[in-house]
Design a protein around this motif. Structure first.
Motif, PDB file in Angstrom:
ATOM      1  N   THR A 309      37.487  40.943  34.110  1.00  0.00           N
ATOM      2  CA  THR A 309      36.911  40.425  35.308  1.00  0.00           C
ATOM      3  C   THR A 309      35.947  39.233  35.020  1.00  0.00           C
ATOM      4  OG1 THR A 309      35.492  41.824  36.049  1.00  0.00           O
ATOM      5  CG2 THR A 309      37.747  42.442  36.475  1.00  0.00           C
ATOM      6  N   LYS A 310      34.943  39.362  34.150  1.00  0.00           N
ATOM      7  CA  LYS A 310      34.006  38.476  34.176  1.00  0.00           C
ATOM      8  C   LYS A 310      34.231  37.019  33.072  1.00  0.00           C
ATOM      9  CE  LYS A 310      30.196  41.463  34.929  1.00  0.00           C
ATOM     10  NZ  LYS A 310      28.776  41.998  34.259  1.00  0.00           N
ATOM     11  N   VAL A 311      35.457  37.418  32.153  1.00  0.00           N
ATOM     12  CA  VAL A 311      35.863  36.273  31.547  1.00  0.00           C
ATOM     13  C   VAL A 311      36.395  35.094  32.088  1.00  0.00           C
ATOM     14  CG1 VAL A 311      38.298  36.898  30.720  1.00  0.00           C
ATOM     15  CG2 VAL A 311      36.657  36.144  28.815  1.00  0.00           C
ATOM     16  N   TYR A 312      37.028  35.176  33.348  1.00  0.00           N
ATOM     17  CA  TYR A 312      37.640  33.970  34.192  1.00  0.00           C
ATOM     18  C   TYR A 312      36.706  32.894  34.275  1.00  0.00           C
ATOM     19  CZ  TYR A 312      41.842  36.757  34.725  1.00  0.00           C
ATOM     20  OH  TYR A 312      43.056  37.722  34.762  1.00  0.00           O
ATOM     21  N   GLU A 313      37.078  31.838  34.120  1.00  0.00           N
ATOM     22  CA  GLU A 313      36.129  30.728  34.281  1.00  0.00           C
ATOM     23  C   GLU A 313      35.936  30.444  35.812  1.00  0.00           C
ATOM     24  OE1 GLU A 313      37.134  27.124  31.963  1.00  0.00           O
ATOM     25  OE2 GLU A 313      38.314  28.523  30.835  1.00  0.00           O
ATOM     26  N   ALA A 314      35.114  30.060  36.357  1.00  0.00           N
ATOM     27  CA  ALA A 314      35.101  29.639  37.752  1.00  0.00           C
ATOM     28  C   ALA A 314      36.302  28.766  38.351  1.00  0.00           C
ATOM     29  CB  ALA A 314      33.657  28.818  38.084  1.00  0.00           C
ATOM     30  N   GLY A 315      36.928  29.199  39.329  1.00  0.00           N
ATOM     31  CA  GLY A 315      37.859  28.172  39.976  1.00  0.00           C
ATOM     32  C   GLY A 315      39.206  28.577  39.046  1.00  0.00           C
ATOM     33  N   ASP A 316      39.314  29.621  38.255  1.00  0.00           N
ATOM     34  CA  ASP A 316      40.488  29.953  37.618  1.00  0.00           C
ATOM     35  C   ASP A 316      41.701  30.532  38.698  1.00  0.00           C
ATOM     36  OD1 ASP A 316      42.771  31.065  36.195  1.00  0.00           O
ATOM     37  OD2 ASP A 316      41.476  31.212  34.547  1.00  0.00           O
ATOM     38  N   ALA A 317      42.363  29.750  39.021  1.00  0.00           N
ATOM     39  CA  ALA A 317      43.497  30.329  39.932  1.00  0.00           C
ATOM     40  C   ALA A 317      44.100  31.660  39.496  1.00  0.00           C
ATOM     41  CB  ALA A 317      44.290  29.404  40.355  1.00  0.00           C
ATOM     42  N   ARG A 318      44.224  32.217  38.544  1.00  0.00           N
ATOM     43  CA  ARG A 318      44.866  33.123  37.881  1.00  0.00           C
ATOM     44  C   ARG A 318      44.187  34.372  38.361  1.00  0.00           C
ATOM     45  NH1 ARG A 318      45.658  30.620  32.045  1.00  0.00           N
ATOM     46  NH2 ARG A 318      43.458  30.129  32.463  1.00  0.00           N
ATOM     47  N   LYS A 319      42.748  34.329  38.456  1.00  0.00           N
ATOM     48  CA  LYS A 319      41.960  35.646  38.628  1.00  0.00           C
ATOM     49  C   LYS A 319      42.403  36.548  39.940  1.00  0.00           C
ATOM     50  CE  LYS A 319      37.149  37.446  38.930  1.00  0.00           C
ATOM     51  NZ  LYS A 319      35.799  37.288  38.750  1.00  0.00           N
ATOM     52  N   GLY A 320      42.703  35.696  40.986  1.00  0.00           N
ATOM     53  CA  GLY A 320      42.868  36.525  42.135  1.00  0.00           C
ATOM     54  C   GLY A 320      44.300  37.170  42.366  1.00  0.00           C
ATOM     55  N   ILE A 321      45.310  36.452  41.245  1.00  0.00           N
ATOM     56  CA  ILE A 321      46.321  36.736  41.383  1.00  0.00           C
ATOM     57  C   ILE A 321      46.747  37.896  40.181  1.00  0.00           C
ATOM     58  CG2 ILE A 321      48.674  35.841  40.260  1.00  0.00           C
ATOM     59  CD1 ILE A 321      47.839  33.221  41.324  1.00  0.00           C
ATOM     60  N   SER A 322      45.830  37.925  39.254  1.00  0.00           N
ATOM     61  CA  SER A 322      45.950  39.032  38.204  1.00  0.00           C
ATOM     62  C   SER A 322      45.147  40.302  38.479  1.00  0.00           C
ATOM     63  CB  SER A 322      45.515  38.306  36.929  1.00  0.00           C
ATOM     64  OG  SER A 322      46.257  37.362  36.620  1.00  0.00           O
ATOM     65  N   VAL A 323      44.030  40.291  39.192  1.00  0.00           N
ATOM     66  CA  VAL A 323      43.038  41.552  39.004  1.00  0.00           C
ATOM     67  C   VAL A 323      42.578  41.357  40.505  1.00  0.00           C
ATOM     68  CG1 VAL A 323      42.727  41.429  36.417  1.00  0.00           C
ATOM     69  CG2 VAL A 323      41.085  40.083  38.010  1.00  0.00           C
ATOM     70  N   SER A 324      41.924  42.393  40.896  1.00  0.00           N
ATOM     71  CA  SER A 324      41.338  42.712  42.232  1.00  0.00           C
ATOM     72  C   SER A 324      40.190  43.729  41.804  1.00  0.00           C
ATOM     73  CB  SER A 324      42.084  42.997  43.392  1.00  0.00           C
ATOM     74  OG  SER A 324      41.192  43.188  44.507  1.00  0.00           O
ATOM     75  N   ASP A 325      39.029  43.681  42.623  1.00  0.00           N
ATOM     76  CA  ASP A 325      38.092  44.780  42.689  1.00  0.00           C
ATOM     77  C   ASP A 325      37.771  45.203  44.238  1.00  0.00           C
ATOM     78  OD1 ASP A 325      36.414  42.677  43.981  1.00  0.00           O
ATOM     79  OD2 ASP A 325      35.230  42.346  42.405  1.00  0.00           O
ATOM     80  N   SER A 326      38.513  44.981  45.304  1.00  0.00           N
ATOM     81  CA  SER A 326      38.583  45.378  46.406  1.00  0.00           C
ATOM     82  C   SER A 326      39.912  45.910  46.921  1.00  0.00           C
ATOM     83  CB  SER A 326      38.065  44.414  47.341  1.00  0.00           C
ATOM     84  OG  SER A 326      37.688  44.636  48.544  1.00  0.00           O
ATOM     85  N   VAL A 327      39.965  47.296  47.360  1.00  0.00           N
ATOM     86  CA  VAL A 327      41.124  47.953  47.599  1.00  0.00           C
ATOM     87  C   VAL A 327      41.006  48.365  48.996  1.00  0.00           C
ATOM     88  CG1 VAL A 327      40.285  50.210  46.844  1.00  0.00           C
ATOM     89  CG2 VAL A 327      42.765  49.859  47.154  1.00  0.00           C
ATOM     90  N   LEU A 328      41.967  48.097  49.617  1.00  0.00           N
ATOM     91  CA  LEU A 328      42.216  48.270  51.380  1.00  0.00           C
ATOM     92  C   LEU A 328      42.346  49.736  51.231  1.00  0.00           C
ATOM     93  CD1 LEU A 328      42.062  47.137  54.255  1.00  0.00           C
ATOM     94  CD2 LEU A 328      44.616  46.870  53.774  1.00  0.00           C
ATOM     95  N   LEU A 329      41.769  50.445  52.149  1.00  0.00           N
ATOM     96  CA  LEU A 329      41.779  51.842  52.461  1.00  0.00           C
ATOM     97  C   LEU A 329      42.533  52.186  53.929  1.00  0.00           C
ATOM     98  CD1 LEU A 329      38.192  53.090  51.631  1.00  0.00           C
ATOM     99  CD2 LEU A 329      40.408  52.859  50.106  1.00  0.00           C
ATOM    100  N   ILE A 330      42.967  53.128  54.093  1.00  0.00           N
ATOM    101  CA  ILE A 330      43.626  53.424  55.471  1.00  0.00           C
ATOM    102  C   ILE A 330      42.252  53.682  56.544  1.00  0.00           C
ATOM    103  CG2 ILE A 330      44.550  55.441  56.788  1.00  0.00           C
ATOM    104  CD1 ILE A 330      45.824  56.471  54.169  1.00  0.00           C
ATOM    105  N   GLY A 331      42.459  52.682  57.559  1.00  0.00           N
ATOM    106  CA  GLY A 331      41.422  52.606  58.616  1.00  0.00           C
ATOM    107  C   GLY A 331      40.944  51.340  58.475  1.00  0.00           C
ATOM    108  N   GLY A 332      41.326  50.711  57.452  1.00  0.00           N
ATOM    109  CA  GLY A 332      41.073  49.183  57.531  1.00  0.00           C
ATOM    110  C   GLY A 332      39.674  48.868  56.546  1.00  0.00           C
ATOM    111  N   LYS A 333      38.905  49.833  56.178  1.00  0.00           N
ATOM    112  CA  LYS A 333      37.710  49.366  55.435  1.00  0.00           C
ATOM    113  C   LYS A 333      38.275  49.076  53.845  1.00  0.00           C
ATOM    114  CE  LYS A 333      34.353  52.122  57.472  1.00  0.00           C
ATOM    115  NZ  LYS A 333      33.240  53.297  57.756  1.00  0.00           N
ATOM    116  N   LYS A 334      37.444  48.485  52.970  1.00  0.00           N
ATOM    117  CA  LYS A 334      37.517  48.247  51.739  1.00  0.00           C
ATOM    118  C   LYS A 334      36.579  49.040  50.732  1.00  0.00           C
ATOM    119  CE  LYS A 334      39.827  43.801  52.304  1.00  0.00           C
ATOM    120  NZ  LYS A 334      39.690  42.323  52.094  1.00  0.00           N
TER     121      LYS A 334
END
Length: 478
Positions: A309-334
């Motif tokens: 997740t740290k190897v992506y350069e700033a502004g790389d449009a592929r990062k948000g398409i390829s990986v995430s570090d925030s998962v939505l939970l039941i109830g709306g929290k992350k």
């Protein structure tokens, strides 16, 4: 001694008709009298070969071998299998089920392909169709052997058709030098190149002439035959048959079949036991997760490393398409949890039954390979436009004025993020001689007591195969 190899290497074919299959008793007695009588028989047999070959991807063997063994991904689940842990920790043993699955799937594909090739010339039907079937069978045999030789080094070469267990017992099924395996791969591909029509098919689950050229380029690159690699890769580029899609996200989400960028793919259909399990493997094992329609949980088996997740350069449009570090939970929290997004079917009711197609070969890979080839030929400036085409889509600035060594590292990083989850990372690092440097540094940075030793650049021959056929000698170190 060769009972298991009989099951893999004897005359076998997967048929779409259960009745036809049940009439063939036993399997090794499939003959010209009971099958292979006309064009339809060979078309049916070829579908069977594709069905077998797709097992490398449907069962995620390619992801376990090509991604989990690297700094790209790791296991997040609390109760992984011993086989999964071996791959994640680079401690693979000869009993590993994923390694054996790769071995068996590839050799079974080889056997089925050879069966077609050894019988087709004896049957009369349209020559153009016959050539296409032969070309596709040669391609499937070649790509299967390409996986085998990169994973195991020396492997058995079996291109004959067996009609009895006695013939198998008498056959030479010892390990053959990898140089001979590459000769067979190249012979199959160069023949397939002449047999397949130049006109592209709209069905990219089947091999075309350009598919063959792209694989030839990858094989030559792996052999460090840069001149021949450059020729074949440039032929693919100059054909104008492929282009980068504008939106990177469309490559790995629902509806990603037969795209302009795709050279070869595996298609899936959910709801009919024809889906993939990527949506489960790549997403967190969190019971309160709310990212699927029925709030199913993933299994967290092949998730991105923090390093990735740290190897992506700033502004790389592929990062948000390829990986995430925030998962939505039941109830709306992350909740913080790293997971993969590519090839995940977020519409799937069952995460183990996804419908997103998987890409085996695509045009961005060709562009990056061609950039690498030019750089290795000392044409560093000429190589830059090809890597920059890929970077431009990712909304990144063009590279310029790099040394040959710097461009090598830039291509390595570009391939890592561009082709994430496509099964290339392990093979790329081994091919470039960088596996030990990169992976051992990764383990050290995590304070992990793992390392890649010289002998571990190859996988062990499955012990079950050696037990059944002692002529197969184990790779050094295992």
């Amino acid at each position: 001694m060769k009972k298991k190899l009989i099951a893999i290497l004897v005359l076998t074919v997967t048929l779409t008709s259960c009745q036809d299959f049940l009439n063939l008793k036993p399997a090794y007695q499939i003959s010209d009298q009971s099958f292979y009588q006309n064009q339809n028989d060979f078309e049916t047999a070829l579908v069977g070969v594709y069905s077998t070959f797709r097992g490398l991807y449907s069962g995620s063997v390619v992801h376990y071998i090509g991604e989990l063994t690297t700094d790209n991904t790791e296991i997040q689940w609390s109760s992984p299998s011993a086989d999964e842990m071996q791959l994640d920790q680079n401690g693979v043993t000869a009993t590993n089920a994923f390694v054996r699955s790769a071995w068996n799937t590839c050799l079974y594909t080889v056997s089925q392909s050879s069966n077609i090739l050894n019988r087709i010339d004896a049957v009369n039907f349209d020559q153009t169709t016959k050539n296409r079937i032969k070309g596709e069978a040669q391609f499937l045999r070649a790509i299967s052997y390409f996986y085998l030789v990169r994973m195991f080094g020396n492997v058995p070469i079996a291109t004959q058709t067996f009609t009895s267990p006695a013939q198998v017992a008498a056959a030479d099924l010892t390990l053959k030098p990898k140089e001979d395996v590459y000769k067979l791969i190249l012979a199959d591909l160069t023949s397939a190149e002449t047999l397949l029509p130049a006109t592209l098919t709209t069905d990219k689950t089947r091999a075309s002439q350009m598919t063959v050229k792209a694989l030839l380029g990858k094989v030559y690159l792996t052999q460090q035959n840069y001149d021949l690699a450059a020729t074949k890769l440039k032929e693919v580029i100059d054909s104008k048959a492929y282009s980068l899609v504008a939106d990177y996200k469309t490559l790995s989400t629902n509806g990603n079949t037969n795209l302009a960028e795709t050279i070869l793919e595996v298609d899936y259909l959910s709801g009919q036991t024809l889906g993939n399990n990527y949506s489960s493997l790549f997403t967190p094992a969190i019971t309160s997760m709310a990212i699927f329609p029925n709030n199913s949980q993933g299994s967290g088996r092949i998730v991105p490393t923090l390093d990735l997740t740290k190897v992506y350069e700033a502004g790389d449009a592929r990062k948000g398409i390829s990986v995430s570090d925030s998962v939505l939970l039941i109830g709306g929290k992350k909740s913080y949890s790293r997971y993969g997004l590519k090839f995940v079917d977020f519409k799937a009711v069952d995460p183990g039954d996804g419908s997103v197609s998987f890409t085996i070969l695509r045009f961005a890979d060709v562009l990056l390979m061609y950039a690498e080839v030019l750089n290795e030929q000392g044409k560093t400036t000429d190589a830059l436009p090809y890597i920059n085409q890929v970077r431009q889509r990712a909304k990144l600035p063009a590279l310029s004025a790099l040394s040959q060594a710097d461009l090598r590292l830039a291509i390595e990083r570009e391939r890592r993020v561009e082709l994430l989850y496509e099964g290339h990372r392990w093979f790329d690092l081994v091919r470039t001689g960088r596996a030990q440097t990169v992976l051992n540094a990764h383990y050290a940075s995590q304070k992990l007591n793992f390392s890649v030793q010289d002998f571990e650049l190859l996988f062990p021959i499955p012990q079950a195969e050696i037990d059944l056929n002692p002529a197969l000698k184990q790779n050094t170190g295992y």
